[in-house]
Design a protein around this motif. Structure first.
Motif, PDB file in Angstrom:
ATOM      1  N   ILE A  86       2.647 -14.464 -14.712  1.00 48.81           N
ATOM      2  CA  ILE A  86       1.592 -15.446 -14.996  1.00 48.81           C
ATOM      3  C   ILE A  86       2.177 -16.857 -15.026  1.00 48.81           C
ATOM      4  CG2 ILE A  86      -0.019 -16.267 -16.774  1.00 48.81           C
ATOM      5  CD1 ILE A  86      -0.377 -13.221 -17.520  1.00 48.81           C
ATOM      6  N   ARG A  87       3.299 -17.022 -15.713  1.00 51.92           N
ATOM      7  CA  ARG A  87       3.905 -18.362 -15.805  1.00 51.92           C
ATOM      8  C   ARG A  87       4.281 -18.899 -14.425  1.00 51.92           C
ATOM      9  NH1 ARG A  87       6.242 -16.056 -20.650  1.00 51.92           N
ATOM     10  NH2 ARG A  87       8.048 -15.353 -19.441  1.00 51.92           N
ATOM     11  N   VAL A  88       4.876 -18.053 -13.600  1.00 49.77           N
ATOM     12  CA  VAL A  88       5.299 -18.507 -12.269  1.00 49.77           C
ATOM     13  C   VAL A  88       4.086 -18.809 -11.392  1.00 49.77           C
ATOM     14  CG1 VAL A  88       6.441 -17.783 -10.127  1.00 49.77           C
ATOM     15  CG2 VAL A  88       7.565 -17.412 -12.329  1.00 49.77           C
ATOM     16  N   LEU A  89       3.090 -17.930 -11.408  1.00 46.70           N
ATOM     17  CA  LEU A  89       1.931 -18.148 -10.545  1.00 46.70           C
ATOM     18  C   LEU A  89       1.079 -19.324 -11.002  1.00 46.70           C
ATOM     19  CD1 LEU A  89       2.882 -15.525  -9.282  1.00 46.70           C
ATOM     20  CD2 LEU A  89       0.501 -14.845  -9.103  1.00 46.70           C
ATOM     21  N   ALA A  90       1.169 -19.680 -12.274  1.00 49.12           N
ATOM     22  CA  ALA A  90       0.429 -20.841 -12.773  1.00 49.12           C
ATOM     23  C   ALA A  90       1.238 -22.126 -12.610  1.00 49.12           C
ATOM     24  CB  ALA A  90       0.050 -20.640 -14.237  1.00 49.12           C
ATOM     25  N   VAL A  93     -10.135 -28.337  -5.532  1.00 46.19           N
ATOM     26  CA  VAL A  93     -11.200 -28.978  -6.314  1.00 46.19           C
ATOM     27  C   VAL A  93     -11.878 -27.979  -7.242  1.00 46.19           C
ATOM     28  CG1 VAL A  93     -11.635 -30.745  -4.578  1.00 46.19           C
ATOM     29  CG2 VAL A  93     -12.908 -28.594  -4.480  1.00 46.19           C
ATOM     30  N   PHE A  94     -11.618 -26.696  -7.042  1.00 47.00           N
ATOM     31  CA  PHE A  94     -12.260 -25.668  -7.855  1.00 47.00           C
ATOM     32  C   PHE A  94     -11.531 -25.386  -9.160  1.00 47.00           C
ATOM     33  CE2 PHE A  94     -13.398 -24.796  -3.434  1.00 47.00           C
ATOM     34  CZ  PHE A  94     -14.779 -24.879  -3.535  1.00 47.00           C
ATOM     35  N   LEU A  95     -10.335 -25.943  -9.322  1.00 44.09           N
ATOM     36  CA  LEU A  95      -9.560 -25.677 -10.532  1.00 44.09           C
ATOM     37  C   LEU A  95      -8.762 -26.927 -10.892  1.00 44.09           C
ATOM     38  CD1 LEU A  95      -8.825 -23.276 -12.488  1.00 44.09           C
ATOM     39  CD2 LEU A  95      -6.768 -23.011 -11.104  1.00 44.09           C
ATOM     40  N   SER A  96      -9.197 -27.607 -11.948  1.00 41.53           N
ATOM     41  CA  SER A  96      -8.482 -28.812 -12.377  1.00 41.53           C
ATOM     42  C   SER A  96      -7.190 -28.416 -13.082  1.00 41.53           C
ATOM     43  CB  SER A  96      -9.354 -29.630 -13.332  1.00 41.53           C
ATOM     44  OG  SER A  96      -9.488 -28.944 -14.573  1.00 41.53           O
ATOM     45  N   ALA A  97      -6.315 -29.374 -13.280  1.00 34.74           N
ATOM     46  CA  ALA A  97      -5.054 -29.120 -13.986  1.00 34.74           C
ATOM     47  C   ALA A  97      -5.325 -28.642 -15.410  1.00 34.74           C
ATOM     48  CB  ALA A  97      -4.199 -30.384 -13.993  1.00 34.74           C
ATOM     49  N   GLU A  98      -6.345 -29.204 -16.042  1.00 31.90           N
ATOM     50  CA  GLU A  98      -6.689 -28.799 -17.409  1.00 31.90           C
ATOM     51  C   GLU A  98      -7.193 -27.362 -17.434  1.00 31.90           C
ATOM     52  OE1 GLU A  98      -7.871 -31.577 -15.906  1.00 31.90           O
ATOM     53  OE2 GLU A  98      -6.604 -33.046 -16.939  1.00 31.90           O
ATOM     54  N   LEU A 137      -6.483 -25.048 -15.257  1.00 30.74           N
ATOM     55  CA  LEU A 137      -5.331 -24.194 -14.961  1.00 30.74           C
ATOM     56  C   LEU A 137      -4.521 -23.938 -16.227  1.00 30.74           C
ATOM     57  CD1 LEU A 137      -3.399 -22.780 -12.928  1.00 30.74           C
ATOM     58  CD2 LEU A 137      -2.296 -24.983 -12.628  1.00 30.74           C
ATOM     59  N   ALA A 138      -4.241 -25.001 -16.984  1.00 28.57           N
ATOM     60  CA  ALA A 138      -3.448 -24.864 -18.213  1.00 28.57           C
ATOM     61  C   ALA A 138      -4.177 -23.997 -19.235  1.00 28.57           C
ATOM     62  CB  ALA A 138      -3.148 -26.245 -18.792  1.00 28.57           C
ATOM     63  N   LEU A 139      -5.481 -24.208 -19.368  1.00 32.02           N
ATOM     64  CA  LEU A 139      -6.280 -23.430 -20.321  1.00 32.02           C
ATOM     65  C   LEU A 139      -6.270 -21.947 -19.953  1.00 32.02           C
ATOM     66  CD1 LEU A 139      -8.269 -23.613 -22.745  1.00 32.02           C
ATOM     67  CD2 LEU A 139     -10.103 -23.840 -21.062  1.00 32.02           C
ATOM     68  N   THR A 140      -6.462 -21.667 -18.668  1.00 29.72           N
ATOM     69  CA  THR A 140      -6.492 -20.275 -18.212  1.00 29.72           C
ATOM     70  C   THR A 140      -5.125 -19.625 -18.348  1.00 29.72           C
ATOM     71  OG1 THR A 140      -8.200 -20.921 -16.638  1.00 29.72           O
ATOM     72  CG2 THR A 140      -7.204 -18.772 -16.318  1.00 29.72           C
ATOM     73  N   ARG A 141      -4.082 -20.364 -18.033  1.00 30.69           N
ATOM     74  CA  ARG A 141      -2.715 -19.844 -18.177  1.00 30.69           C
ATOM     75  C   ARG A 141      -2.457 -19.420 -19.617  1.00 30.69           C
ATOM     76  NH1 ARG A 141       2.156 -21.875 -20.009  1.00 30.69           N
ATOM     77  NH2 ARG A 141       4.030 -21.293 -18.849  1.00 30.69           N
ATOM     78  N   THR A 142      -2.824 -20.282 -20.561  1.00 36.59           N
ATOM     79  CA  THR A 142      -2.616 -19.981 -21.975  1.00 36.59           C
ATOM     80  C   THR A 142      -3.374 -18.722 -22.384  1.00 36.59           C
ATOM     81  OG1 THR A 142      -2.283 -22.316 -22.475  1.00 36.59           O
ATOM     82  CG2 THR A 142      -2.899 -20.891 -24.318  1.00 36.59           C
ATOM     83  N   ARG A 143      -4.610 -18.605 -21.912  1.00 31.96           N
ATOM     84  CA  ARG A 143      -5.427 -17.438 -22.265  1.00 31.96           C
ATOM     85  C   ARG A 143      -4.847 -16.165 -21.657  1.00 31.96           C
ATOM     86  NH1 ARG A 143      -7.735 -14.631 -25.833  1.00 31.96           N
ATOM     87  NH2 ARG A 143      -9.736 -13.699 -25.317  1.00 31.96           N
TER      88      ARG A 143
END
Length: 200
Positions: free
Chosen positions: A104-108, A175-180, A182-188
């Motif tokens: 997950i960390r690498v893919l994010a 455009v479908f996934l902002s940096a914020e 991405l970070a939120l989803t990674r954490t979850r």
């Protein structure tokens, strides 16, 4: 006193031809990856050779066919992603899900290996399918399945997390996934990758 030719067999010269071959091979694979991602799998071998800074003869010496070059490229991309994930495994966690969390960390992240595998313009998508691509991909998929199976998470949870991480990687930077987001989803996803307690 005669001038003797230098001794090429000693330690100073040992391995030099092998290193040169490895560097040439790596340069060709790297050039092929760049051009195939930019122009598609039909890019000419002459263009790949020029990009690598070698002659077409040198390219065909290392890769006698386009299929051989594509197979080496697929193997290289797979190895780079495998190495990144393996290097990210945190052994201090000492609990189930270590490999999945590293994945997950690498893919994010925005790593070159992740882009080569999952971005819409990725090398793997550019190569499409075919007998050699499918055969190598099947072997590579089996290696990843074995690593996830040994990770200690419930099978359904591990599979859902893996697919979600791959979706993140495919959409990162779009455009479908902002940096914020991405970070939120990674954490979850990382939180979900913690093994459930026995009473759950």
């Amino acid at each position: 006193m005669r001038n003797e030719p230098p001794d090429r067999g000693g330690p100073a010269g040992a391995g030099q031809p092998t290193r040169d071959r490895e560097r040439t091979r790596a340069a060709i694979i790297s050039a092929a990856g760049r051009l195939i991602a930019e122009r598609g799998s039909g890019v000419s071998l002459a263009a790949i050779a020029a990009e690598a800074g070698v002659s077409k003869g040198a390219l065909t010496h290392h890769f006698p066919s386009r299929a051989a070059l594509h197979a080496a490229l697929i193997e290289d991309v797979g190895e780079r992603l495998w190495d990144e994930v393996s290097a990210d495994v945190d052994l201090s966690e000492a609990r189930p899900g270590m490999f999945t969390r590293a994945y997950i960390r690498v893919l994010a992240s925005d790593s070159e290996a992740t882009r080569a595998v999952f971005f819409p313009s990725s090398i793997l998508l550019s190569l499409g399918s075919g007998e050699f691509v499918d055969a190598h991909s099947a072997a590579e998929a089996q290696r990843w399945r074995a690593a996830f199976a040994a990770d200690g998470l419930p099978t359904d949870l591990g599979l859902a997390l893996r697919c979600a991480a791959e979706g993140l990687a495919a959409n990162a930077g779009s455009v479908f996934l902002s940096a914020e987001e991405l970070a939120l989803t990674r954490t979850r996803l990382l939180a979900l990758a913690e093994a459930p307690s026995p009473h759950e």
